[in-house]
Design a protein around this motif. Structure first.
Motif, mmCIF file in Angstrom:
data_model
loop_
_atom_site.group_PDB
_atom_site.id
_atom_site.type_symbol
_atom_site.label_atom_id
_atom_site.label_comp_id
_atom_site.label_asym_id
_atom_site.label_seq_id
_atom_site.Cartn_x
_atom_site.Cartn_y
_atom_site.Cartn_z
ATOM 1 N N LEU A 220 0.825 -1.202 0.000
ATOM 2 C CA LEU A 220 0.000 0.000 0.000
ATOM 3 C C LEU A 220 0.866 1.261 0.000
ATOM 4 N N TYR A 221 1.969 1.227 0.728
ATOM 5 C CA TYR A 221 2.900 2.358 0.747
ATOM 6 C C TYR A 221 3.434 2.627 -0.661
ATOM 7 N N ALA A 222 3.786 1.554 -1.376
ATOM 8 C CA ALA A 222 4.285 1.716 -2.746
ATOM 9 C C ALA A 222 3.202 2.266 -3.664
ATOM 10 N N HIS A 223 1.979 1.793 -3.521
ATOM 11 C CA HIS A 223 0.890 2.269 -4.376
ATOM 12 C C HIS A 223 0.557 3.735 -4.083
ATOM 13 N N ARG A 224 0.607 4.120 -2.827
ATOM 14 C CA ARG A 224 0.339 5.526 -2.492
ATOM 15 C C ARG A 224 1.384 6.445 -3.112
ATOM 16 N N LEU A 225 2.637 6.002 -3.114
ATOM 17 C CA LEU A 225 3.684 6.801 -3.741
ATOM 18 C C LEU A 225 3.492 6.876 -5.254
ATOM 19 N N ARG A 226 3.153 5.743 -5.847
ATOM 20 C CA ARG A 226 3.002 5.697 -7.307
ATOM 21 C C ARG A 226 1.821 6.531 -7.774
ATOM 22 N N GLU A 227 0.713 6.488 -7.020
ATOM 23 C CA GLU A 227 -0.463 7.262 -7.406
ATOM 24 C C GLU A 227 -0.207 8.764 -7.340
ATOM 25 N N ARG A 228 0.754 9.187 -6.522
ATOM 26 C CA ARG A 228 1.063 10.609 -6.400
ATOM 27 C C ARG A 228 2.222 11.029 -7.288
ATOM 28 N N GLY A 229 2.610 10.137 -8.221
ATOM 29 C CA GLY A 229 3.591 10.502 -9.233
ATOM 30 C C GLY A 229 5.031 10.256 -8.872
ATOM 31 N N ALA A 230 5.316 9.454 -7.850
ATOM 32 C CA ALA A 230 6.708 9.171 -7.480
ATOM 33 C C ALA A 230 7.363 8.304 -8.555
ATOM 34 N N PRO A 231 8.610 8.583 -8.933
ATOM 35 C CA PRO A 231 9.285 7.747 -9.938
ATOM 36 C C PRO A 231 9.570 6.353 -9.407
ATOM 37 N N LEU A 232 9.669 5.414 -10.322
ATOM 38 C CA LEU A 232 9.823 4.011 -9.936
ATOM 39 C C LEU A 232 11.150 3.757 -9.240
ATOM 40 N N ASP A 233 12.216 4.422 -9.664
ATOM 41 C CA ASP A 233 13.519 4.188 -9.039
ATOM 42 C C ASP A 233 13.539 4.701 -7.601
ATOM 43 N N ALA A 234 12.809 5.792 -7.314
ATOM 44 C CA ALA A 234 12.735 6.277 -5.935
ATOM 45 C C ALA A 234 11.969 5.293 -5.050
ATOM 46 N N ILE A 235 10.891 4.715 -5.582
ATOM 47 C CA ILE A 235 10.131 3.708 -4.820
ATOM 48 C C ILE A 235 10.994 2.492 -4.560
ATOM 49 N N LYS A 236 11.807 2.111 -5.550
ATOM 50 C CA LYS A 236 12.714 0.970 -5.379
ATOM 51 C C LYS A 236 13.685 1.212 -4.226
ATOM 52 N N ASN A 237 14.248 2.394 -4.151
ATOM 53 C CA ASN A 237 15.202 2.694 -3.077
ATOM 54 C C ASN A 237 14.514 2.756 -1.718
ATOM 55 N N LEU A 238 13.311 3.296 -1.663
ATOM 56 C CA LEU A 238 12.599 3.389 -0.393
ATOM 57 C C LEU A 238 12.203 2.015 0.132
ATOM 58 N N LEU A 239 11.803 1.127 -0.765
ATOM 59 C CA LEU A 239 11.427 -0.228 -0.351
ATOM 60 C C LEU A 239 12.639 -1.109 -0.113
ATOM 61 N N GLY A 240 13.791 -0.720 -0.642
ATOM 62 C CA GLY A 240 14.994 -1.510 -0.431
ATOM 63 C C GLY A 240 15.114 -2.701 -1.352
ATOM 64 N N HIS A 241 14.572 -2.599 -2.558
ATOM 65 C CA HIS A 241 14.668 -3.697 -3.508
ATOM 66 C C HIS A 241 16.023 -3.665 -4.217
ATOM 67 N N SER A 242 16.565 -4.843 -4.475
ATOM 68 C CA SER A 242 17.838 -4.928 -5.177
ATOM 69 C C SER A 242 17.669 -4.818 -6.680
ATOM 70 N N ASP A 243 16.490 -5.135 -7.188
ATOM 71 C CA ASP A 243 16.225 -5.109 -8.626
ATOM 72 C C ASP A 243 14.920 -4.358 -8.858
ATOM 73 N N ILE A 244 14.898 -3.530 -9.868
ATOM 74 C CA ILE A 244 13.696 -2.742 -10.133
ATOM 75 C C ILE A 244 12.550 -3.609 -10.639
ATOM 76 N N LYS A 245 12.862 -4.815 -11.130
ATOM 77 C CA LYS A 245 11.801 -5.715 -11.567
ATOM 78 C C LYS A 245 10.936 -6.165 -10.394
ATOM 79 N N VAL A 246 11.544 -6.266 -9.214
ATOM 80 C CA VAL A 246 10.763 -6.600 -8.021
ATOM 81 C C VAL A 246 9.773 -5.488 -7.709
#
Length: 268
Positions: A220-246
């Motif tokens: 839900l945190y990721a979806h809230r960021l995405r709905e407000r226009g956050a870039p995908l690479d910033a969401i990746k760093n905030l969630l701590g994913h090693s690969d952007i495909k995740v």
């Protein structure tokens, strides 16, 4: 032994890995010579294949109902009427249960506004919350088994900053987010804390919906960021994913999003 293992494997609550492990144990047992007659009447065993499931996201209504329930339990007093849970059950919480509801509310507030993993939140202290700079520093410690092997810095929302500031003011002697009031962790391990969340899930009617409790907040945190226009690479760093495909797996293509994308062509 054969009947016992077959009865165990037929239980509906078993996960796919547990069932596959049990079937692997059964296979050589069924090939024993004295079981030839029995195996002739048993259909061949095939290992189940785990389907790739989409990450189930908790809705804002689910989160609001959960917080309302925890606040009602936390604020209850002995001489007041019982708390009516979302499943229409009347609940008379005692002092220990009210304290547990307060700790679960702390845990879920941080999960909702930071998207951290449960292992990161469980051992979290109040000191890493830098309210002046508005940052949370999650440090890697070997014995805490944090998935990322590095420090993670997460910006804090204003709502979470106010929540942590109120905690520090009301409980100045507490060290941990899940503190027992004496400067120690209230639970020995995340496994000891999980049954509390499982009971909440049953009371809220989440059973059977395929929702992972803490991971639902993370999605839900990721979806809230995405709905407000956050870039995908910033969401990746905030969630701590090693690969952007995740990270991309959190946002499966849907007809609603595709319609919204095509609607951009009709704009001025």
């Amino acid at each position: 032994r054969l009947d016992r293992d077959r009865a165990y494997s037929s239980q509906p609550h078993l996960s796919v890995p547990s069932l596959n492990l049990r079937l692997q144990i059964l296979k050589p047992f069924l090939r024993w010579p004295h079981e030839r007659y029995t195996t002739a009447h048993i259909p061949p065993i095939r290992l189940l294949r785990r389907e790739k499931r989409l990450i189930r996201v908790l809705s804002e209504t689910d989160v609001a109902t959960w917080f309302w329930m925890l606040q009602a339990i936390r604020r209850h007093r002995p001489k007041r009427p019982p708390v009516r849970l979302p499943n229409s059950t009347l609940f008379h919480p005692n002092r220990k249960q009210r304290r547990s509801a307060a700790l679960r509310e702390r845990f879920l507030r941080v999960a909702y506004d930071t998207g951290c993993r449960s292992s990161e939140i469980f051992h979290l202290e109040l000191s890493p919350f830098d309210l002046e700079q508005g940052l949370l520093r999650v440090e890697f410690k070997q014995r805490f088994a944090i998935k990322e092997r590095r420090e993670k810095v997460i910006p804090l929302t204003r709502r979470l900053q106010r929540f942590i500031a109120a905690l520090r003011k009301c409980y100045p002697n507490e060290r941990y987010l899940l503190d027992d009031g004496r400067g120690r962790l209230a639970y020995t391990s995340p496994g000891a804390f999980a049954p509390q969340l499982q009971r909440d899930r049953a009371a809220l009617g989440f059973n059977g919906r395929g929702v992972k409790l803490v991971h639902g907040f993370r999605a839900l945190y990721a979806h809230r960021l995405r709905e407000r226009g956050a870039p995908l690479d910033a969401i990746k760093n905030l969630l701590g994913h090693s690969d952007i495909k995740v990270t991309e797996g959190y946002f499966p293509a849907s007809q609603t999003r595709e319609r919204a994308a095509v609607a951009l062509l009709d704009g001025p």
